[in-house]
Design a protein around this motif. Structure first.
Motif, PDB file in Angstrom:
ATOM      1  N   VAL A 310       0.853  -1.183   0.000  1.00 21.81           N
ATOM      2  CA  VAL A 310       0.000   0.000   0.000  1.00 21.81           C
ATOM      3  C   VAL A 310       0.895   1.241   0.000  1.00 21.81           C
ATOM      4  N   PHE A 311       0.535   2.217  -0.802  1.00 21.61           N
ATOM      5  CA  PHE A 311       1.305   3.450  -0.893  1.00 21.61           C
ATOM      6  C   PHE A 311       0.659   4.534  -0.026  1.00 21.61           C
ATOM      7  N   HIS A 312       1.511   5.348   0.591  1.00 21.70           N
ATOM      8  CA  HIS A 312       1.051   6.405   1.483  1.00 21.70           C
ATOM      9  C   HIS A 312       1.837   7.666   1.161  1.00 21.70           C
ATOM     10  N   GLY A 313       1.143   8.739   0.761  1.00 25.31           N
ATOM     11  CA  GLY A 313       1.825   9.992   0.426  1.00 25.31           C
ATOM     12  C   GLY A 313       1.631  10.339  -1.031  1.00 25.31           C
ATOM     13  N   GLY A 314       2.715  10.758  -1.680  1.00 25.08           N
ATOM     14  CA  GLY A 314       2.709  10.915  -3.130  1.00 25.08           C
ATOM     15  C   GLY A 314       2.523  12.326  -3.655  1.00 25.08           C
ATOM     16  N   ILE A 315       2.106  13.288  -2.816  1.00 26.05           N
ATOM     17  CA  ILE A 315       1.910  14.651  -3.307  1.00 26.05           C
ATOM     18  C   ILE A 315       3.159  15.473  -2.993  1.00 26.05           C
ATOM     19  N   ASP A 316       3.818  15.919  -4.018  1.00 30.26           N
ATOM     20  CA  ASP A 316       5.143  16.533  -3.923  1.00 30.26           C
ATOM     21  C   ASP A 316       5.171  17.759  -3.020  1.00 30.26           C
ATOM     22  N   THR A 317       6.117  17.754  -2.075  1.00 32.40           N
ATOM     23  CA  THR A 317       6.323  18.897  -1.186  1.00 32.40           C
ATOM     24  C   THR A 317       7.549  19.726  -1.573  1.00 32.40           C
ATOM     25  N   GLN A 318       8.279  19.288  -2.587  1.00 31.19           N
ATOM     26  CA  GLN A 318       9.497  19.998  -2.976  1.00 31.19           C
ATOM     27  C   GLN A 318       9.222  21.130  -3.958  1.00 31.19           C
ATOM     28  N   GLU A 319       8.334  20.890  -4.915  1.00 30.70           N
ATOM     29  CA  GLU A 319       8.046  21.905  -5.926  1.00 30.70           C
ATOM     30  C   GLU A 319       6.557  22.198  -6.032  1.00 30.70           C
ATOM     31  N   LEU A 320       5.728  21.153  -6.043  1.00 37.74           N
ATOM     32  CA  LEU A 320       4.301  21.345  -6.305  1.00 37.74           C
ATOM     33  C   LEU A 320       3.639  22.221  -5.233  1.00 37.74           C
ATOM     34  N   ARG A 328      -3.061  23.621 -10.788  1.00 37.05           N
ATOM     35  CA  ARG A 328      -2.078  22.548 -10.981  1.00 37.05           C
ATOM     36  C   ARG A 328      -2.088  21.582  -9.797  1.00 37.05           C
ATOM     37  N   ILE A 329      -2.238  22.106  -8.589  1.00 38.15           N
ATOM     38  CA  ILE A 329      -2.324  21.243  -7.412  1.00 38.15           C
ATOM     39  C   ILE A 329      -3.558  20.361  -7.498  1.00 38.15           C
ATOM     40  N   ASP A 330      -4.691  20.950  -7.833  1.00 40.58           N
ATOM     41  CA  ASP A 330      -5.930  20.184  -7.976  1.00 40.58           C
ATOM     42  C   ASP A 330      -5.773  19.083  -9.028  1.00 40.58           C
ATOM     43  N   GLU A 331      -5.180  19.431 -10.147  1.00 38.00           N
ATOM     44  CA  GLU A 331      -4.981  18.474 -11.243  1.00 38.00           C
ATOM     45  C   GLU A 331      -4.059  17.326 -10.825  1.00 38.00           C
ATOM     46  N   THR A 332      -2.986  17.661 -10.112  1.00 40.93           N
ATOM     47  CA  THR A 332      -2.035  16.632  -9.687  1.00 40.93           C
ATOM     48  C   THR A 332      -2.655  15.704  -8.652  1.00 40.93           C
ATOM     49  N   VAL A 333      -3.426  16.252  -7.722  1.00 43.57           N
ATOM     50  CA  VAL A 333      -4.127  15.408  -6.745  1.00 43.57           C
ATOM     51  C   VAL A 333      -5.047  14.430  -7.462  1.00 43.57           C
ATOM     52  N   GLU A 335      -4.875  13.333 -10.582  1.00 40.62           N
ATOM     53  CA  GLU A 335      -4.080  12.355 -11.337  1.00 40.62           C
ATOM     54  C   GLU A 335      -3.459  11.311 -10.408  1.00 40.62           C
ATOM     55  N   THR A 336      -2.916  11.759  -9.269  1.00 33.29           N
ATOM     56  CA  THR A 336      -2.271  10.839  -8.329  1.00 33.29           C
ATOM     57  C   THR A 336      -3.276   9.841  -7.767  1.00 33.29           C
ATOM     58  N   ILE A 337      -4.455  10.322  -7.413  1.00 32.30           N
ATOM     59  CA  ILE A 337      -5.488   9.432  -6.892  1.00 32.30           C
ATOM     60  C   ILE A 337      -5.929   8.433  -7.953  1.00 32.30           C
ATOM     61  N   GLU A 338      -6.100   8.901  -9.183  1.00 33.36           N
ATOM     62  CA  GLU A 338      -6.505   7.995 -10.262  1.00 33.36           C
ATOM     63  C   GLU A 338      -5.496   6.864 -10.449  1.00 33.36           C
ATOM     64  N   ILE A 339      -4.226   7.176 -10.270  1.00 30.93           N
ATOM     65  CA  ILE A 339      -3.178   6.165 -10.461  1.00 30.93           C
ATOM     66  C   ILE A 339      -3.053   5.255  -9.241  1.00 30.93           C
ATOM     67  N   LEU A 340      -2.832   5.843  -8.086  1.00 31.72           N
ATOM     68  CA  LEU A 340      -2.480   5.042  -6.907  1.00 31.72           C
ATOM     69  C   LEU A 340      -3.686   4.391  -6.245  1.00 31.72           C
ATOM     70  N   ASN A 341      -4.877   4.968  -6.422  1.00 26.36           N
ATOM     71  CA  ASN A 341      -6.067   4.386  -5.795  1.00 26.36           C
ATOM     72  C   ASN A 341      -6.792   3.413  -6.707  1.00 26.36           C
ATOM     73  N   ARG A 342      -6.259   3.179  -7.879  1.00 23.55           N
ATOM     74  CA  ARG A 342      -6.861   2.180  -8.754  1.00 23.55           C
ATOM     75  C   ARG A 342      -6.809   0.817  -8.062  1.00 23.55           C
ATOM     76  N   ASP A 343      -7.959   0.202  -7.864  1.00 20.74           N
ATOM     77  CA  ASP A 343      -8.048  -1.080  -7.144  1.00 20.74           C
ATOM     78  C   ASP A 343      -7.584  -0.951  -5.696  1.00 20.74           C
ATOM     79  N   LYS A 372     -12.669  15.412  -2.675  1.00 19.06           N
ATOM     80  CA  LYS A 372     -13.534  15.456  -3.862  1.00 19.06           C
ATOM     81  C   LYS A 372     -13.276  14.290  -4.801  1.00 19.06           C
ATOM     82  N   TYR A 373     -12.003  14.016  -5.086  1.00 22.54           N
ATOM     83  CA  TYR A 373     -11.678  12.977  -6.057  1.00 22.54           C
ATOM     84  C   TYR A 373     -11.557  11.592  -5.434  1.00 22.54           C
TER      85      TYR A 373
END
Length: 376
Positions: A310-320, A328-333, A335-343, A372-373
């Motif tokens: 299981v993955f925990h985290g994933g939203i960039d704190t260095q640049e994003l 851009r933050i909304d879009e990245t959140v 996209e990240t959820i669509e990828i990592l929360n699949r199944d 929301k997502y």
């Protein structure tokens, strides 16, 4: 469905009804410096005085924040400090910790400024006084257990028992200095094995006392040990398997004797080449998923390991989070959820503790987008 049922589905790699959102639910998803105070003020609660906590202690976030954002996790416990140890207060900005490491406050972090085991011989290592785990105040452990029991019985939050001990690798780097300890790992395996044996002995005694008390009331527990830089592991996978993995795996197995809690491990940096060994060691949740580190992009991780950890985290704190636009933050959140929360198999959080350079509006956008997502 409920938060705890969603956690169980997440751990089974089934998509939850609602994605679990973590802020401050373990010591690697909290807030640093004045970031919490700024967020409270932004939301209309007013600023808050920052606590200057010792190294290893993580701030419990204000319950008003956690309620406002409908955060699913809560945290109990801490690094335990034995009474019989090297600990010595020097000033408001400097102290010697329980391991004999001198630490100095530099404005936001406590940096280690001494290396008491640098150049130590094997005899000197054997003679060096480790803190006495049996001198940890039983009342301290009992208070953590009582808080965990209260949350377990009276709320539906997913509860984390913060790790009570440091990791073996990071302790070696602090006590010896990074250069000295990495050199030893390459040329003096006898010394390194003896050091790890002594640390594991200490860890196991603390683990037994701590998890016997808090273990029945928690859903996951954490550990922290940074095995990697931004670009690669500190050591080769072969060296990891030879020198670190046996002790790390034994720590996890021993923890499992006293609790059914799932095991989260935190390592900054590019641990991609070590993930198979982390899974084999017993790690069930991997934090923090730094997408700017080499090979740590969500899609690559999900494709390679998504059915086994299981993955925990994933939203960039260095640049994003510090620099990107709200859209851009909304879009990245999303996209990240669509990828990592699949199944399933994903717990949402930033890719480490929130730093003071993150605008509270950006953090609000991130957390609201996650809710929301993250709905099924």
């Amino acid at each position: 469905m409920g938060r705890r049922k969603d956690f169980a589905r997440t751990m089974r790699h089934e998509k939850p009804e609602n994605l679990l959102i973590d802020l401050g639910g373990n010591p690697l998803s909290s807030m640093e410096g004045n970031s919490e105070s700024r967020l409270l003020d932004f939301l209309g609660f007013g600023p808050k005085q920052n606590e200057n906590l010792p190294f290893g202690r993580v701030r419990r976030l204000d319950e008003r924040l956690l309620t406002y954002f409908d955060i699913d996790t809560r945290s109990v416990g801490q690094i335990l400090v034995p009474q019989d140890s090297h600990f010595q207060r020097i000033s408001d900005t400097e102290y010697i910790d329980e391991w004999g490491i001198r630490r100095r406050f530099t404005g936001m972090y406590w940096e280690h400024v001494s290396t008491p085991l640098k150049d130590a011989t094997l005899d000197e290592l054997n003679a060096y006084r480790f803190p006495d785990p049996d001198s940890i105040d039983e009342r301290q452990i009992a208070s953590h257990a009582e808080k965990a029991r209260e949350l377990y019985e009276n709320t539906d939050y997913v509860i984390c028992a913060e790790h009570p001990v440091y990791g073996i690798f990071e302790l070696g780097c602090w006590l010896c200095g990074f250069e000295d300890f990495l050199y030893r790992m390459a040329v003096d395996e006898e010394w390194v094995h003896r050091f790890f044996e002594r640390v594991l002995e200490y860890q196991k005694r603390v683990i037994e006392r701590y998890y016997t008390a808090v273990g029945p009331y928690v859903h996951y527990t954490s550990s922290g040990d940074d095995f990697a830089t931004q670009n690669a592991p500190f050591i080769s996978p072969d060296m990891f398997r030879e020198l670190i993995k046996p002790y790390f795996a034994e720590r996890i197995a021993y923890t499992k004797r006293f609790t059914k809690a799932k095991f989260l491990h935190h390592s900054c940096g590019s641990v991609y080449r070590l993930v198979d060994d982390l899974i084999d060691s017993g790690v069930e949740i991997l934090n923090p998923i730094q997408p700017k580190a080499a090979d740590m992009q969500p899609r690559k991780l999900k494709e390679a390991f998504g059915d086994r950890i299981v993955f925990h985290g994933g939203i960039d704190t260095q640049e994003l989070l510090p620099f990107a636009s709200e859209s851009r933050i909304d879009e990245t959140v999303h996209e990240t959820i669509e990828i990592l929360n699949r199944d399933g198999g994903y717990i949402f959080a930033a890719a480490h503790n929130i730093q003071p350079d993150v605008n509270p509006r950006s953090l609000t956008v991130m957390l609201k987008a996650a809710r929301k997502y993250g709905r099924a």
